[in-house]
Design a protein around this motif. Structure first.
Motif, short mmCIF file in Angstrom:
data_model
loop_
_atom_site.label_atom_id
_atom_site.label_comp_id
_atom_site.label_asym_id
_atom_site.label_seq_id
_atom_site.Cartn_x
_atom_site.Cartn_y
_atom_site.Cartn_z
N LYS A 5 6.28 10.68 -5.73
CA LYS A 5 7.21 9.62 -5.34
C LYS A 5 7.00 9.29 -3.87
CE LYS A 5 12.10 8.39 -5.47
NZ LYS A 5 13.46 8.85 -5.84
N ILE A 6 6.78 8.03 -3.59
CA ILE A 6 6.47 7.58 -2.23
C ILE A 6 7.58 6.66 -1.73
CG2 ILE A 6 4.83 6.39 -0.74
CD1 ILE A 6 3.69 8.92 -1.92
N ALA B 194 -2.73 8.97 -0.89
CA ALA B 194 -2.22 9.67 -2.07
C ALA B 194 -2.92 11.02 -2.24
CB ALA B 194 -2.39 8.81 -3.31
N ILE C 229 8.41 4.53 -6.48
CA ILE C 229 8.46 3.99 -5.12
C ILE C 229 9.90 3.66 -4.76
CG2 ILE C 229 7.72 2.14 -3.56
CD1 ILE C 229 5.31 1.74 -5.38
N LEU D 260 0.76 0.32 -3.72
CA LEU D 260 1.16 1.66 -4.17
C LEU D 260 1.45 1.70 -5.66
CD1 LEU D 260 3.45 2.69 -1.17
CD2 LEU D 260 1.35 3.86 -1.89
N VAL E 238 0.83 7.90 -8.22
CA VAL E 238 2.13 7.44 -7.71
C VAL E 238 2.99 7.04 -8.91
CG1 VAL E 238 3.34 5.72 -6.33
CG2 VAL E 238 1.17 6.68 -5.52
#
Length: 347
Positions: A2-3, A291, A28, A19, A25
């Motif tokens: 999780k970004i 990542a 977000i 992303l 990923v």
């Protein structure tokens, strides 16, 4: 993974979209001091919008991407390090040398990776030129010629916070020259001029600049930049050696209208208009590498310490522009307390 993404302006929105397609990923979250802008982007992309940065961290993050205003970068990097979250931050690390040094020292004292966004390191042309140089194919290097030319100037309100043309724009050239050659710049001589809108001079800046750089092996480089390149957005590098050369950025969309009567290659009708067009693929690759950094499979490809070295060169150029004299980069470094250089140059 999780970004989180902090800052949802033009580059932030672009990174958020990128992303979504990065392998690994899975989620977000976006945040911005302009909560309405963050919410609008989140709705468009189908991701979560956090009411505050604190809320975003509280929900759990594996990594964070910072694309907020320059003045907030250092504070946001420190906040990510406090949270123990790997961080990617667009350049610059901070608006000034002391703020940058503070981040460098904090990052070096810990184990949380920090990646600074110098996207040219991920451009296929720059990487091919670097490989050709280091393979010995070009012989010994004697001259580098770099240019960064915007098609149109930024808004007047941007100039007082930009740091100036050398720190804001040419710093990309300074970083890529160090990275490509593996050498250090020892001295600079720089000039600047204003032929365009008065807001550059009003902001104590210039709209066009040129610098001569000498490296520690006596290789010479010229770096030029302008905010007014009507032909299009032009970013190129000439790498000239005793046995050969490579020209980065010389593709079909390069804004290079020839004055010659004959030309063996056809120039495209749509030259690059912005840096985001010119470096689209590099930006995508850069976040894919981040990542890998977050996952612990790769080290940071551009540390805050390397960003500081590029800033020292920019500071030396600005000092030279103002004094009209050559400036030793070592003098700028010493004035900042002699912060140690990074060990080697990241790939």
């Amino acid at each position: 993974m999780k970004i989180g993404l902090i800052g949802t302006g033009r580059i932030g929105a672009f990174h958020a979209r990128t992303l979504l397609s990065v392998p690994g990923v899975t989620g977000i979250a976006v945040a911005d001091v302009d909560t309405a802008r963050a919410a609008s982007l989140a709705e468009t992309l189908g991701v979560r919008s956090a009411a505050s940065i604190e809320e975003m961290y509280a929900d759990g993050l594996d990594g964070v991407v910072i694309t907020a205003a320059t003045s907030a970068h250092a504070t946001l990097i420190h906040q990510a390090l406090d949270a123990g979250v790997p961080v990617f931050c667009e350049k610059p690390v901070a608006p000034d040398v002391p703020g940058t040094v503070g981040v460098v020292e904090r990052a070096q004292a810990g184990s949380v990776p920090v990646q600074i966004g110098f996207q040219r390191r991920f451009d296929a042309g720059y990487r091919a030129a670097r490989e050709a140089l280091h393979s010995g194919e070009l012989g010994w290097l004697h001259t580098l010629r770099a240019c960064t030319s915007d098609r149109t100037p930024p808004p007047a309100g941007y100039i007082p916070t930009s740091g100036g043309l050398f720190r804001d724009c040419s710093i990309h050239d300074f970083d890529i020259l160090r990275w490509l050659t593996g050498r250090e710049v020892v001295s600079v001589y720089a000039q600047g001029a204003n032929r365009g809108a008065p807001f550059f001079a009003d902001g104590d800046d210039v709209d066009t600049c040129a610098a001569l750089l000498r490296f520690d092996d006596d290789t010479l480089a010229t770096v030029t930049a302008t905010r007014y390149n009507g032909a299009g957005h032009d970013v190129r590098l000439e790498v000239c050696g005793s046995e050969g050369a490579r020209f980065v950025g010389l593709d079909d969309r390069a804004p290079l209208p020839s004055a010659e009567p004959k030309l063996s290659w056809q120039r495209a009708a749509d030259p690059y208009a912005t840096f985001m067009e010119r470096f689209h693929d590099a930006y995508v690759t850069e976040l894919g590498v981040f990542a890998e950094v977050v996952a612990g499979r790769a080290p940071s490809p551009c540390s805050p310490a390397e960003a500081l070295e590029a800033l020292y060169i920019a500071e030396a150029c600005e000092r030279s522009r103002r004094t009209g004299e050559p400036v030793a980069v070592a003098d700028v470094r010493a004035a900042a307390g002699g912060t140690a250089r990074p060990k080697g140059h990241s790939v």
